[in-house]
Design an enzyme around this catalytic site. Sequence first.
Site, PDB file in Angstrom:
ATOM      1  CG  HIS A   1       0.307   6.881   5.739  1.00 47.54           C
ATOM      2  ND1 HIS A   1       1.451   7.315   6.344  1.00 47.54           N
ATOM      3  CD2 HIS A   1       0.503   5.563   5.484  1.00 47.54           C
ATOM      4  CE1 HIS A   1       2.306   6.310   6.459  1.00 47.54           C
ATOM      5  NE2 HIS A   1       1.760   5.222   5.943  1.00 47.54           N
TER       6      HIS A   1
ATOM      7  CB  CYS B   1       5.165   2.178   7.765  1.00 48.14           C
ATOM      8  SG  CYS B   1       4.735   3.725   6.943  1.00 48.14           S
ATOM      9  CG  LEU B   2       6.726   0.990   1.851  1.00 52.70           C
ATOM     10  CD1 LEU B   2       6.120   1.213   0.478  1.00 52.70           C
ATOM     11  CD2 LEU B   2       7.810  -0.093   1.806  1.00 52.70           C
TER      12      LEU B   2
ATOM     13  CG  HIS C   1      -0.687   1.235   7.572  1.00 56.03           C
ATOM     14  ND1 HIS C   1       0.273   0.766   8.446  1.00 56.03           N
ATOM     15  CD2 HIS C   1      -0.014   2.030   6.696  1.00 56.03           C
ATOM     16  CE1 HIS C   1       1.451   1.269   8.123  1.00 56.03           C
ATOM     17  NE2 HIS C   1       1.308   2.033   7.050  1.00 56.03           N
ATOM     18  CD  GLU C   2      -1.099   2.508   2.999  1.00 57.04           C
ATOM     19  OE1 GLU C   2      -0.680   3.676   2.910  1.00 57.04           O
ATOM     20  OE2 GLU C   2      -0.345   1.539   3.216  1.00 57.04           O
TER      21      GLU C   2
ATOM     22  N   GLY D   1       0.847  -1.187   0.000  1.00 57.54           N
ATOM     23  CA  GLY D   1       0.000   0.000   0.000  1.00 57.54           C
ATOM     24  C   GLY D   1       0.882   1.236   0.000  1.00 57.54           C
TER      25      GLY D   1
ATOM     26  CD  GLN E   1       3.364   5.836   2.892  1.00 55.80           C
ATOM     27  OE1 GLN E   1       2.366   5.307   2.413  1.00 55.80           O
ATOM     28  NE2 GLN E   1       4.323   5.140   3.481  1.00 55.80           N
TER      29      GLN E   1
HETATM   30  O1  K1U Z   1       4.120   2.339   3.920  1.00 50.55           O
HETATM   31  C1  K1U Z   1       3.014   1.846   3.754  1.00 50.55           C
HETATM   32  O2  K1U Z   1       2.005   2.423   4.119  1.00 50.55           O
HETATM   33  C2  K1U Z   1       2.936   0.511   3.074  1.00 50.55           C
HETATM   34  C3  K1U Z   1       2.907  -0.669   4.018  1.00 50.55           C
HETATM   35  C4  K1U Z   1       1.481  -1.148   4.110  1.00 50.55           C
HETATM   36  C5  K1U Z   1       1.135  -2.040   5.265  1.00 50.55           C
HETATM   37  C6  K1U Z   1       1.847  -3.180   5.539  1.00 50.55           C
HETATM   38  C7  K1U Z   1       1.480  -3.999   6.599  1.00 50.55           C
HETATM   39  C8  K1U Z   1       0.394  -3.679   7.361  1.00 50.55           C
HETATM   40  C9  K1U Z   1      -0.300  -2.527   7.091  1.00 50.55           C
HETATM   41  C10 K1U Z   1       0.054  -1.718   6.023  1.00 50.55           C
HETATM   42  C11 K1U Z   1       3.815  -1.741   3.441  1.00 50.55           C
HETATM   43  O3  K1U Z   1       3.603  -2.184   2.364  1.00 50.55           O
HETATM   44  S1  K1U Z   1       5.136  -2.281   4.402  1.00 50.55           S
HETATM   45  C12 K1U Z   1       5.857  -3.585   3.396  1.00 50.55           C
HETATM   46  C13 K1U Z   1       5.064  -4.839   3.400  1.00 50.55           C
HETATM   47  O4  K1U Z   1       4.185  -5.022   4.208  1.00 50.55           O
HETATM   48  C14 K1U Z   1       5.331  -5.888   2.374  1.00 50.55           C
HETATM   49  C15 K1U Z   1       6.331  -5.753   1.457  1.00 50.55           C
HETATM   50  C16 K1U Z   1       6.555  -6.745   0.506  1.00 50.55           C
HETATM   51  C17 K1U Z   1       5.784  -7.871   0.494  1.00 50.55           C
HETATM   52  C18 K1U Z   1       4.778  -8.025   1.422  1.00 50.55           C
HETATM   53  C19 K1U Z   1       4.553  -7.030   2.361  1.00 50.55           C
HETATM   54 ZN    ZN Z   2       2.619   3.355   6.050  1.00 52.23          ZN
END
Ligand code: K1U
Ligand code: ZN
Length: 169
Positions: free
Chosen positions: A140, A94-95, A136-137, A46, A51
């Site tokens: 943000h 979270c990225l 979560h998004e 997401g 971001q």
């Molecule tokens: O930064 C963000 O908002 C994105 C975040 C979204 C998220 C992940 C987990 C729970 C709630 C919201 C991510 O994508 S973090 C990376 C991640 O979860 C992932 C990366 C590669 C493969 C699978 C998962």
């Molecule tokens: Zn995030």
Amino acid sequence: MALREIIVVPDPRLKQASEPVQAVDDELRALMDDMLETMYAAPGIGLAAIQVAVPKRVIVMDLAREGEEPQPRYFVNPEILWASEETAPYEEGCLSVPEIYDEVERPARVKLRYLNYRGEQIEEDAEGLYAVCIQHEMDHLDGVLFIDHLSRLKREQAIKKVKKQAKAA
Ligand code: K1U
Ligand code: ZN
């Protein structure tokens, strides 16, 4: 399409509330295309527009597993119409808070309203990872990070760790 830079804590822009979108037009679709490409490259599941430093109420998401067909989703001006009293824990990442993962408890199911890529209004129910990720998004969009749901100690430790990583890079 173009990759955009993902901003990370403690960038103050992550704490700002994003503005509603006035029209789903080609300019907005170009932003959503860039966001999706940036999210896939990260990689993530997401991404909210703030971001990539754009304070608009826009989210992209793809919850397809490895080997499955991509399932890009686009959310413009999303609203939560209803949230269950029942909650569920999930180990979130979270990225914008790289390499930090911790458990957050959120409503297990939500009902959503949003505009899609074509500007059509959609109402649908979300549960499981979809419910976790959209909440979560949407946080943000209001300047809230998943670490804001943790204790002050854990939040400060997380920010310190990200700052240290940035210095070492
Ligand atoms: O930064 C963000 O908002 C994105 C975040 C979204 C998220 C992940 C987990 C729970 C709630 C919201 C991510 O994508 S973090 C990376 C991640 O979860 C992932 C990366 C590669 C493969 C699978 C998962
Ligand atoms: Zn995030």
